[in-house]
Write a protein that holds these residues in place. Structure first.
Motif, PDB file in Angstrom:
ATOM      1  N   LEU A   1       1.088  -1.320   0.024  1.00 58.41           N
ATOM      2  CA  LEU A   1       0.026  -0.013   0.094  1.00 58.41           C
ATOM      3  C   LEU A   1       0.875   1.175   0.011  1.00 58.41           C
ATOM      4  N   ALA A   2       1.788   1.175   0.659  1.00 57.21           N
ATOM      5  CA  ALA A   2       2.834   2.439   1.036  1.00 57.21           C
ATOM      6  C   ALA A   2       3.248   2.529  -0.423  1.00 57.21           C
ATOM      7  N   ASP A   3       3.917   1.539  -1.091  1.00 58.03           N
ATOM      8  CA  ASP A   3       4.515   1.746  -2.607  1.00 58.03           C
ATOM      9  C   ASP A   3       3.515   2.399  -3.612  1.00 58.03           C
ATOM     10  N   ALA A   4       2.440   2.228  -3.420  1.00 63.23           N
ATOM     11  CA  ALA A   4       1.561   2.596  -4.330  1.00 63.23           C
ATOM     12  C   ALA A   4       1.035   4.099  -4.129  1.00 63.23           C
ATOM     13  N   LYS A   5       1.590   4.736  -3.005  1.00 62.42           N
ATOM     14  CA  LYS A   5       1.546   6.341  -2.747  1.00 62.42           C
ATOM     15  C   LYS A   5       0.215   6.692  -2.693  1.00 62.42           C
TER      16      LYS A   5
END
Length: 403
Positions: free
Chosen positions: A217-221
């Motif tokens: 989820l964090a990588d998808a920003k």
């Protein structure tokens, strides 16, 4: 042997059998209750306490139509097949007068189908999937809690106010999670056409790999996150999300997180500022809730959770329906429940005739970490009777076309 003895004996037996009929009619009313007690204790232990309190109050007041009520519970092992098996056992062996309960949406749907096939009355307490009263609804099934569409409809206005374009979603990959995300996406796209869903994490129920989920989820920003995880999955997700800074300067909208069953275990990890549905038992100041809370705390030396409200209100609903029907006959119960009004700790609710969904609402507010304890603040109770939280009558009729 005197033949008159046989005549007399037969007559005596017939008289005795006749005399026993009214005695049986005055026997206990049996409610067959099915739930995932071993799998979901955080919700279902207080739920059972709520049921016990309701049974005690009803029987102390003389029962229903002069008959005491009794709840016969069975564990479904969080398995739809087991749910159907114990439903059959309760109906055929225990001779219950109605079925009630279930927690997980998949087990709830299994008993919903059983009720339809057997033409037997079923009052679902907790399952939230919309298929229970709408797409898969049937004549014999009623539902107490506001479903996923209703809860999403209560959260979406707050989500739209955030003016966030890029959203991620995370949910348990079974009926409830899928239903909640589908409702949220549909309602958000209608209210905010430029919305984008940039990441989706569907996790196995009870087996979330929270670290990889939080990182993905964090990588998808995303600008914001819609969360549907609950219970132990939620705790793991929050912990890993905090560790990775997932929630820093990022809005989160979350179903159920404000319920004390799921908020309390977070302790000092409880998030700040999430928009949630929940149950702020400590701040509800109405006569109905005050009376319930006082009675509950006196009996159990503990504070109520949302499960307590559900168990209590479900049994009160069953009693009200039987009283109105003046019978435990399934068809008479179905007729009585259509439009049935019930007083609950949340206020008066009505079981809608068109879809058998109750108008029980939910509290919507924000989470706050208050000295190491998660609470809800800035909350408001949204009444499920408000038309904007329900699909239209035409949509209901269309979805229940096979009823």
């Amino acid at each position: 042997m005197n033949p008159l003895r046989h005549v007399f004996s037969a007559a005596a037996v017939a008289t005795l059998a006749t005399a026993l009929v009214p005695a049986h009619a005055q026997g206990v009313i049996k409610i067959g209750e099915i739930n995932s007690y071993k799998a979901q204790p955080a919700f279902l232990e207080p739920y059972k306490k709520g049921m016990d309190l309701a049974v005690e109050e009803i029987n102390a007041a003389g029962g229903v139509n002069g008959r005491k009520i009794e709840v016969i519970s069975r564990d479904d092992n969080a398995n739809p097949g087991d749910a159907v098996r114990v439903a059959e056992e309760l109906v055929s062996r225990e001779k219950v007068d109605m079925l009630a309960g279930t927690f997980l949406s998949n087990t709830g749907l299994a008993v919903t189908d059983f009720a339809k096939q057997k033409k037997f009355f079923f009052l679902g307490g907790e399952p939230l999937t919309d298929k229970m009263t709408w797409q898969g609804g049937n004549q014999y099934t009623f539902r107490l809690r506001p479903g996923t569409y209703m809860q999403a409809a209560m959260l979406v206005p707050e989500a739209v106010k955030l003016k966030k374009k890029r959203w991620a979603v995370v949910y348990p990959n079974y009926e409830y999670g899928q239903s909640a995300v589908a409702a949220f996406k549909t309602l958000m796209k209608a209210a905010q056409p430029d919305i984008e869903f940039v990441a989706e994490q569907a996790t196995p129920l009870g087996k979330v790999d929270a670290g990889s989920v939080a990182q993905a989820l964090a990588d998808a920003k995303p600008d914001a996150i819609f969360n549907v995880l609950f219970g132990a999955d939620l705790s793991k997700f929050v912990r890993e999300g905090n560790t990775r800074g997932l929630f820093k300067d990022r809005e989160v909208v979350s179903v159920l997180t404000g319920e004390p069953e799921y908020m309390d275990p977070l302790k000092d990890e409880a998030p700040n500022g999430w928009i949630v549905t929940g149950y702020p038992w400590y701040g509800i100041k109405t006569p109905a809730h005050d009376a319930f809370k006082k009675a509950y705390e006196a009996k159990f030396n503990d504070y109520p959770r949302l499960g307590s409200i559900v168990g209590y209100s479900m049994i009160k609903s069953a009693a009200a329906g039987i009283a109105k029907a003046k019978s435990t006959d399934t068809e008479k119960l179905v007729a009585a429940f259509k439009g049935l009004q019930v007083d609950t700790p949340m206020g008066k609710i009505t079981y809608r005739a068109e879809d058998h969904q109750s108008t029980m609402g939910a509290f919507v507010g924000r989470t706050k970490n208050d000295n190491g304890k998660g609470i809800m603040v800035d909350y408001v109770y949204l009444d499920g009777a408000d038309a904007k939280y329900q699909p239209s009558a035409a949509d209901v009729k269309k979805s229940r076309a096979t009823d």
